[in-house]
Design a protein around this motif. Structure first.
Motif, mmCIF file in Angstrom:
data_model
loop_
_atom_site.group_PDB
_atom_site.id
_atom_site.type_symbol
_atom_site.label_atom_id
_atom_site.label_comp_id
_atom_site.label_asym_id
_atom_site.label_seq_id
_atom_site.Cartn_x
_atom_site.Cartn_y
_atom_site.Cartn_z
ATOM 1 N N ARG A 75 34.548 37.475 39.841
ATOM 2 C CA ARG A 75 34.127 38.158 38.611
ATOM 3 C C ARG A 75 33.089 39.221 38.953
ATOM 4 N NH1 ARG A 75 32.761 34.362 33.826
ATOM 5 N NH2 ARG A 75 32.547 36.433 32.917
ATOM 6 N N ARG A 76 33.584 40.388 39.283
ATOM 7 C CA ARG A 76 32.709 41.497 39.670
ATOM 8 C C ARG A 76 31.789 41.924 38.532
ATOM 9 N NH1 ARG A 76 34.746 40.357 44.024
ATOM 10 N NH2 ARG A 76 36.325 41.516 45.138
ATOM 11 N N SER A 77 32.226 41.689 37.294
ATOM 12 C CA SER A 77 31.383 42.068 36.149
ATOM 13 C C SER A 77 30.068 41.294 36.172
ATOM 14 C CB SER A 77 32.119 41.851 34.829
ATOM 15 O OG SER A 77 32.469 40.484 34.683
ATOM 16 N N ASP A 78 30.096 40.040 36.642
ATOM 17 C CA ASP A 78 28.859 39.252 36.765
ATOM 18 C C ASP A 78 27.933 39.859 37.820
ATOM 19 O OD1 ASP A 78 29.892 37.515 34.887
ATOM 20 O OD2 ASP A 78 30.377 35.920 36.320
ATOM 21 N N VAL A 79 28.522 40.296 38.910
ATOM 22 C CA VAL A 79 27.733 40.903 39.984
ATOM 23 C C VAL A 79 27.111 42.211 39.495
ATOM 24 C CG1 VAL A 79 27.777 41.825 42.339
ATOM 25 C CG2 VAL A 79 29.176 39.838 41.753
ATOM 26 N N ARG A 80 27.924 43.031 38.828
ATOM 27 C CA ARG A 80 27.401 44.298 38.292
ATOM 28 C C ARG A 80 26.268 44.026 37.298
ATOM 29 N NH1 ARG A 80 32.940 45.560 38.454
ATOM 30 N NH2 ARG A 80 33.182 45.106 36.250
ATOM 31 N N ALA A 81 26.423 43.001 36.482
ATOM 32 C CA ALA A 81 25.379 42.656 35.504
ATOM 33 C C ALA A 81 24.091 42.254 36.211
ATOM 34 C CB ALA A 81 25.870 41.536 34.590
ATOM 35 N N ARG A 82 24.203 41.531 37.321
ATOM 36 C CA ARG A 82 23.003 41.152 38.086
ATOM 37 C C ARG A 82 22.305 42.386 38.653
ATOM 38 N NH1 ARG A 82 21.505 36.866 40.267
ATOM 39 N NH2 ARG A 82 21.260 37.632 42.386
ATOM 40 N N VAL A 83 23.094 43.330 39.143
ATOM 41 C CA VAL A 83 22.521 44.550 39.726
ATOM 42 C C VAL A 83 21.832 45.388 38.656
ATOM 43 C CG1 VAL A 83 23.062 46.734 40.888
ATOM 44 C CG2 VAL A 83 24.137 44.605 41.663
ATOM 45 N N ILE A 84 22.474 45.503 37.509
ATOM 46 C CA ILE A 84 21.902 46.303 36.418
ATOM 47 C C ILE A 84 20.682 45.610 35.831
ATOM 48 C CG2 ILE A 84 22.312 47.211 34.098
ATOM 49 C CD1 ILE A 84 25.302 47.471 34.970
ATOM 50 N N GLY A 85 20.788 44.311 35.577
ATOM 51 C CA GLY A 85 19.690 43.570 34.968
ATOM 52 C C GLY A 85 19.626 43.826 33.469
ATOM 53 N N ARG A 86 18.770 43.079 32.816
ATOM 54 C CA ARG A 86 18.612 43.222 31.363
ATOM 55 C C ARG A 86 18.086 44.610 31.039
ATOM 56 N NH1 ARG A 86 15.847 38.491 29.770
ATOM 57 N NH2 ARG A 86 17.902 37.564 29.581
ATOM 58 N N GLU A 87 18.832 45.332 30.219
ATOM 59 C CA GLU A 87 18.479 46.693 29.787
ATOM 60 C C GLU A 87 18.258 47.648 30.967
ATOM 61 O OE1 GLU A 87 15.285 46.481 26.946
ATOM 62 O OE2 GLU A 87 16.381 45.041 25.705
ATOM 63 N N GLY A 88 18.934 47.382 32.091
ATOM 64 C CA GLY A 88 18.839 48.263 33.255
ATOM 65 C C GLY A 88 17.569 48.095 34.068
#
Length: 159
Positions: A75-88
């Protein structure tokens, strides 16, 4: 972004840029063509023109990380979400602590930063992509930043 900034890029990079059928042709001397190609590469991964133009300075470089090559998660979307973080915030903080600029496009993280600091940013991003806690990554960045400034002071004292 390229066609929108074409005139500015031509003026600042001392080249002519031709865009036809989605192809970009750069005309100028060899060195300026090389720099222009790096700036255009940065624009293509959504860096603003003023950040992409930092690549004119030999002290700055552009690097890319492919999330697929680093993470085993499906689930790459989870990884991308970790990189971005809450509100970037995670992406922003990694950039601040490593004196770098970071963009994320699909499964590709791109970084523009000082040559002597970009490895720190890349290491932090790889650790985050592999699953390290944000707090551990931040601690690493703070430690590296402190070490960099201490080394810089020691180097100046030796001169």
């Amino acid at each position: 972004r390229i066609s929108k900034n074409k005139k500015v890029l031509e003026k600042k990079l001392y080249v002519k840029i031709f865009i036809k059928n989605g192809r970009i042709e750069i005309i100028g001397d060899e060195f300026n063509e090389f720099i222009a190609s790096r700036v255009i590469e940065a624009l293509e991964v959504n860096f603003p023109a003023e950040i992409a133009l930092l690549l004119k300075d030999e002290e700055f470089t552009l690097e890319h990380l492919n999330i697929k090559e680093i993470s085993r998660r499906t689930r790459r979307s989870d990884v991308r979400a970790r990189v971005i973080g809450r509100e970037g915030r995670t992406l922003e903080l990694i950039g601040e602590l490593s004196d770098s600029y970071i963009t994320l496009n699909d499964n590709r993280v791109s970084v523009i930063g000082p040559v002597d600091k970009i490895e720190t940013a890349l290491h932090a991003l790889k650790a985050l992509i592999k699953g390290s806690k944000q707090s551990s990554v931040y601690a690493y960045l703070v430690k590296q930043r402190k070490k960099y400034h201490e080394d810089k002071i020691l180097f100046k004292e030796k001169e």
